[in-house]
Motif scaffolding. Structure first.
Motif, PDB file in Angstrom:
ATOM      1  N   ARG A 106       0.945  10.263  -5.431  1.00 38.76           N
ATOM      2  CA  ARG A 106       0.061   9.528  -4.508  1.00 38.76           C
ATOM      3  C   ARG A 106       0.825   8.824  -3.404  1.00 38.76           C
ATOM      4  NH1 ARG A 106      -3.278   7.599  -9.805  1.00 38.76           N
ATOM      5  NH2 ARG A 106      -3.913   9.709 -10.341  1.00 38.76           N
ATOM      6  N   ARG A 107       2.132   8.732  -3.540  1.00 36.71           N
ATOM      7  CA  ARG A 107       2.921   8.143  -2.456  1.00 36.71           C
ATOM      8  C   ARG A 107       3.158   9.131  -1.323  1.00 36.71           C
ATOM      9  NH1 ARG A 107       7.564   4.290  -5.259  1.00 36.71           N
ATOM     10  NH2 ARG A 107       6.124   2.769  -6.130  1.00 36.71           N
TER      11      ARG A 107
ATOM     12  N   GLN B 214      -7.295   4.858  -3.885  1.00 33.95           N
ATOM     13  CA  GLN B 214      -6.984   5.144  -2.478  1.00 33.95           C
ATOM     14  C   GLN B 214      -7.591   6.462  -2.015  1.00 33.95           C
ATOM     15  OE1 GLN B 214      -2.572   6.196  -1.986  1.00 33.95           O
ATOM     16  NE2 GLN B 214      -2.694   5.506  -4.094  1.00 33.95           N
TER      17      GLN B 214
ATOM     18  N   MET C 280      -5.510   5.523  -7.989  1.00 35.78           N
ATOM     19  CA  MET C 280      -6.338   6.625  -7.496  1.00 35.78           C
ATOM     20  C   MET C 280      -7.429   6.157  -6.540  1.00 35.78           C
ATOM     21  SD  MET C 280      -8.688   9.462  -9.321  1.00 35.78           S
ATOM     22  CE  MET C 280      -7.535  10.250 -10.410  1.00 35.78           C
TER      23      MET C 280
ATOM     24  N   PHE D 278       0.837  -1.208   0.000  1.00 37.46           N
ATOM     25  CA  PHE D 278       0.000   0.000   0.000  1.00 37.46           C
ATOM     26  C   PHE D 278       0.867   1.253   0.000  1.00 37.46           C
ATOM     27  CE2 PHE D 278      -2.600   3.084   2.639  1.00 37.46           C
ATOM     28  CZ  PHE D 278      -3.377   3.501   1.566  1.00 37.46           C
ATOM     29  N   GLU D 279       2.018   1.213   0.676  1.00 34.45           N
ATOM     30  CA  GLU D 279       2.880   2.389   0.700  1.00 34.45           C
ATOM     31  C   GLU D 279       3.370   2.761  -0.692  1.00 34.45           C
ATOM     32  OE1 GLU D 279       5.914   3.123   3.390  1.00 34.45           O
ATOM     33  OE2 GLU D 279       4.694   2.831   5.167  1.00 34.45           O
ATOM     34  N   GLU D 280       3.525   1.765  -1.553  1.00 29.42           N
ATOM     35  CA  GLU D 280       4.016   2.030  -2.916  1.00 29.42           C
ATOM     36  C   GLU D 280       2.881   2.236  -3.912  1.00 29.42           C
ATOM     37  OE1 GLU D 280       6.359  -1.541  -3.375  1.00 29.42           O
ATOM     38  OE2 GLU D 280       8.190  -0.395  -3.143  1.00 29.42           O
ATOM     39  N   CYS D 281       1.682   1.911  -3.516  1.00 33.22           N
ATOM     40  CA  CYS D 281       0.557   1.893  -4.456  1.00 33.22           C
ATOM     41  C   CYS D 281       0.241   3.304  -4.971  1.00 33.22           C
ATOM     42  CB  CYS D 281      -0.664   1.307  -3.768  1.00 33.22           C
ATOM     43  SG  CYS D 281      -2.116   1.243  -4.823  1.00 33.22           S
ATOM     44  N   MET D 282      -0.007   3.395  -6.267  1.00 33.00           N
ATOM     45  CA  MET D 282      -0.322   4.680  -6.896  1.00 33.00           C
ATOM     46  C   MET D 282      -1.752   4.750  -7.412  1.00 33.00           C
ATOM     47  SD  MET D 282       3.111   5.246  -9.155  1.00 33.00           S
ATOM     48  CE  MET D 282       4.730   5.426  -8.414  1.00 33.00           C
TER      49      MET D 282
ATOM     50  N   LYS E  16      -0.613   6.895   4.220  1.00 34.72           N
ATOM     51  CA  LYS E  16      -0.393   5.464   4.026  1.00 34.72           C
ATOM     52  C   LYS E  16      -0.423   4.714   5.360  1.00 34.72           C
ATOM     53  CE  LYS E  16       0.571   5.603  -0.479  1.00 34.72           C
ATOM     54  NZ  LYS E  16      -0.209   4.862  -1.508  1.00 34.72           N
TER      55      LYS E  16
ATOM     56  N   GLY F  21       6.294   3.163 -10.887  1.00 36.05           N
ATOM     57  CA  GLY F  21       6.845   2.433  -9.750  1.00 36.05           C
ATOM     58  C   GLY F  21       7.465   1.099 -10.097  1.00 36.05           C
TER      59      GLY F  21
ATOM     60  N   LEU G 102       0.965  10.448 -10.665  1.00 33.08           N
ATOM     61  CA  LEU G 102       0.915   9.084 -10.132  1.00 33.08           C
ATOM     62  C   LEU G 102       1.843   8.951  -8.933  1.00 33.08           C
ATOM     63  CD1 LEU G 102       0.127   8.809 -13.309  1.00 33.08           C
ATOM     64  CD2 LEU G 102       0.455   6.388 -12.876  1.00 33.08           C
ATOM     65  N   TRP G 103       3.062   9.391  -9.095  1.00 27.99           N
ATOM     66  CA  TRP G 103       4.037   9.304  -7.997  1.00 27.99           C
ATOM     67  C   TRP G 103       3.609  10.167  -6.813  1.00 27.99           C
ATOM     68  CZ3 TRP G 103       8.700   6.472  -7.653  1.00 27.99           C
ATOM     69  CH2 TRP G 103       8.970   5.671  -8.766  1.00 27.99           C
TER      70      TRP G 103
END
Lengths: 186, 519
Positions: free
Chosen positions: B55-56, A87, A85, A79-83, B60, A186, B52-53
């Protein structure tokens, strides 16, 4: 003059992900991975095909840009790496069941209506199904909220089609990065 | 960095806008300061120019469960890692107005703050020098009294000028948007280059955030920073009247107690309430600082009113700052102006925001109904001709909009936060007023197609509000918890009312005022 895709990939050094192909580790762009037949890590093959078909109907070109590889990759990482939307949209991780149940419902409705999976529908039948899904009119739907599912898939497809350096080139928008992405997603 | 084994003067929970501000001021005053951050260290190279990036950089951590018809959008609004939400914030820094602090007294609804604008004004003035705000104070005819900005205004371009004409043709003014973005070299930070990637973090330092302004000062003054350290509760001494430190879980899963003479809780709006609720004890059976029963209550979230249009002229909407180019607060001081339409409150317009093709606030999601071949045509035209602005609409505080603890727990056994939020009928009506006005402005500007996005949550405030005493609130005017005065709160969780302006400037002003009490 617009740059070609290959020029963009070269200039940015982007787009390579690690995959296992024929027992060997290789680095491929999501598009090339799809063309090489790399198996998805989380989604089942029929789910990946449905996702690619649905994404491409909503955002033309997104199949080739790798929407199904993108979503599968994001579902496979932490989840920490997930991009994704999704989320931002009030759905708690992990997100696999959201996609799985939505894609299953798309195929169920397609089979109930036309006796075929979604990927094999005619243009008119596919568009009619998508229109009903977007306006939450599918009666036999058993997945997540239809409108939300449509919104999520549309955004995933837009992310790969228009949200990368290659996508900006398609729209003739200057990317003007401070820091170029080390990879597309990623 | 190893966690402190000996008692420190101050332990600060959270490293975002408020936490970093406290850390800089208190460590510069000679205090031994340790800062605990649940998320990871964030380095400038992680601020990758990509929606996209980006969103990190958003939340979290442990899930926050959202209920109600207008959820607060926690993940989008909260940050993750050192710097918190300040890293992805858009640096729109208007001041709250005088009537925002006296809503109950003036209008018989909502709440009052225990302070006035006059109390906070010196701190707004101080903070704008520390952080650097660009703008044109004279042009902001609605602005409450204060020192002029230290830097000239942000760049304006076609999009801003076009929308500005729309306002002017309806008899309304616009002024440069006050932004904590450098328009010249400022305190060693470079000028912005207006590439519109603010949401992905600003690696140049042009945008004022915790990493560019307060963390360098705090670390230079000796503060220690401890990422990946999750605070699970605030500890109190045996009588329950003083905080003695915090209990944390390290990245390795070890539980450690860090003792301190004072505790600053600046986690974020929801996590502040969650940690206090989870810090129950025999002296505080319903949560720490909850003698009034208001702990967790009065959560507010601005209703965003995004307006879009397509204009015959080229606008190049990808240029500029994510927050926009111009400001309008035409009706801000008349909270009852639209009472005939059932509306109450204040709103402002952030005008001509830079937009990217994708992303939640981008071009593509603005028209989710368009797909197929029509989408390609829409995207190609919009990236040259789109105009956009967003209304920031006040959300009346309601006790039932609150943070509670769920039966579900995180990996360390701490109950998850549940946030209920339903906007008041008056706030929803005000959102409609704003949308109608926004559409009129865009038509007046000459757009040939105009539309608005559905209402969306923007900023999260309240939950541990400040007030006059332990009977009506969690904290006093300086953020000190009434029953535990050496426990000080930082951040927007202290806001009794939301106003209709972005909260970060006020978060800093409150922190600055509190620091004067702690030094």
């Amino acid at each position: 003059m617009k740059a070609t895709r290959r020029e963009i990939l070269y200039a940015g050094g982007i787009g390579l992900l690690s995959f296992t192909l024929g027992g060997a580790k290789v680095e491929l762009s999501p598009r090339d991975a799809r063309e090489a037949g790399v198996k998805p890590r989380v989604l089942l093959s029929n789910e990946e095909e449905t996702l690619a078909a649905l994404g491409d109907r909503i955002v033309p070109g997104s199949r080739e840009s790798g929407v199904s590889v993108y979503v599968d990759h994001q579902l496979a990482v932490s989840f920490e790496e997930c991009m994704l939307m999704i989320q931002y949209l009030g759905v708690a991780p992990p997100f696999t069941s959201f996609y799985r149940s939505g894609l299953s419902s798309v195929n169920s409705v397609a089979r109930a209506r036309h006796g075929q999976p979604f990927a094999e529908l005619t243009d008119a039948n596919a568009e009619a199904l998508i229109e009903d899904m977007a306006s939450e009119k599918l009666e036999d739907w058993e997945g997540p909220p239809q409108g939300l599912f449509y919104f999520v898939i549309r955004n995933d497809a837009c992310d790969v089609q228009y949200g990368t350096q290659e996508g900006f080139v398609r729209l003739n928008v200057p990317y003007a990065a401070h820091i170029l992405p080390p990879s597309e997603w990623g | 960095m190893t966690l402190p084994r000996e008692k420190v003067d101050v332990v600060i929970v959270g490293s975002g806008a408020a936490g970093a501000h406290f850390a800089a001021r208190l460590s510069q005053a000679g205090q031994r300061v340790a800062v605990l951050e649940a998320g990871p260290e964030i380095k400038t190279e992680q601020m990758v120019s990509s929606m996209l990036w980006a969103r990190r950089l958003k939340w979290k951590g442990a899930p926050v469960l959202e209920t109600g018809p207008e959820p607060v959008g926690y993940v989008f609004n909260a940050g993750w890692g050192v710097g918190g939400a300040s890293i992805h914030h858009y640096a729109v820094w208007p001041r709250m107005h005088e009537n925002d602090f006296r809503v109950r007294s003036l209008y018989g609804r909502g709440l009052d703050w225990p302070i006035s604008y006059a109390d906070l004004r010196p701190y707004y003035d101080r903070v704008q020098k520390e952080c650097g705000i660009s703008g044109d104070a004279k042009a902001e005819v609605w602005r409450p009294a204060g020192e002029p900005y230290p830097m000239g205004p942000v760049a304006s371009a076609n999009q801003g000028r076009i929308v500005g004409k729309g306002f002017e043709s309806l008899g309304m003014k616009v002024a440069p948007l006050p932004m904590a973005i450098a328009t010249r070299t400022y305190d060693g930070r470079p000028s912005c280059i207006w590439d519109g990637w603010c949401d992905a973090g600003c690696p140049t330092g042009a945008l004022s955030n915790a990493l560019s302004v307060h963390w360098p000062k705090a670390l230079a003054a000796g503060a220690t920073l401890h990422p990946n350290t999750q605070v699970v509760r605030v500890l109190t001494e045996s009588k329950g009247t003083r905080a003695s430190g915090v209990e944390v879980v390290t990245a390795k899963g070890e539980r450690v107690r860090i003792m301190a003479d004072a505790v600053v809780l600046a986690a974020n709006t929801i996590q502040n309430a969650r940690i206090l609720l989870a810090s129950e004890s025999s002296h505080h059976p319903h949560g720490l600082g909850n003698a009034s029963g208001t702990l967790g209550q009065f959560v507010t979230s601005h209703l965003a009113a995004p307006i879009f249009g397509l204009h015959p002229d080229k606008t190049n909407p990808w240029f500029g700052a994510f927050g926009g180019q111009f400001l309008n607060q035409e009706h801000y001081d008349q909270k009852e102006k639209f009472s005939g339409q059932g509306a109450f409150g204040s709103y402002q317009w952030m005008i001509a925001q830079a937009v990217k093709p994708n992303g939640l606030l981008g071009i593509a999601p603005s028209r989710p109904d368009i797909r197929g071949a029509a989408l390609k045509r829409f995207m190609e035209r919009s990236t040259e001709h789109m105009i956009t602005m967003t209304g920031v609409v006040e959300d009346l505080p309601i006790a039932e909009n609150r943070v509670t603890l769920s039966q579900q727990k995180d990996a360390w056994g701490v109950p998850l936060a549940t946030v209920q939020h339903a906007s008041s009928p008056e706030s929803l009506a005000l959102w409609k007023v704003a949308v109608d006005e926004g559409l009129r402005v865009f038509r007046a500007a000459g757009a040939d197609d105009v539309w608005n996005a559905p209402k969306a949550p923007m900023h999260i405030m309240g939950g541990t509000i400040m007030g006059k005493g332990a009977g009506d609130s969690v904290a006093n005017r300086y953020g000190a918890v009434h029953e535990v005065p050496n426990l000080v709160l930082g951040g927007a969780s202290l806001f009794p009312t939301s106003g209709g302006v972005n909260p970060t400037f006020t978060i800093h002003a409150l922190a600055s005022m509190a620091c004067d009490q702690l030094t």
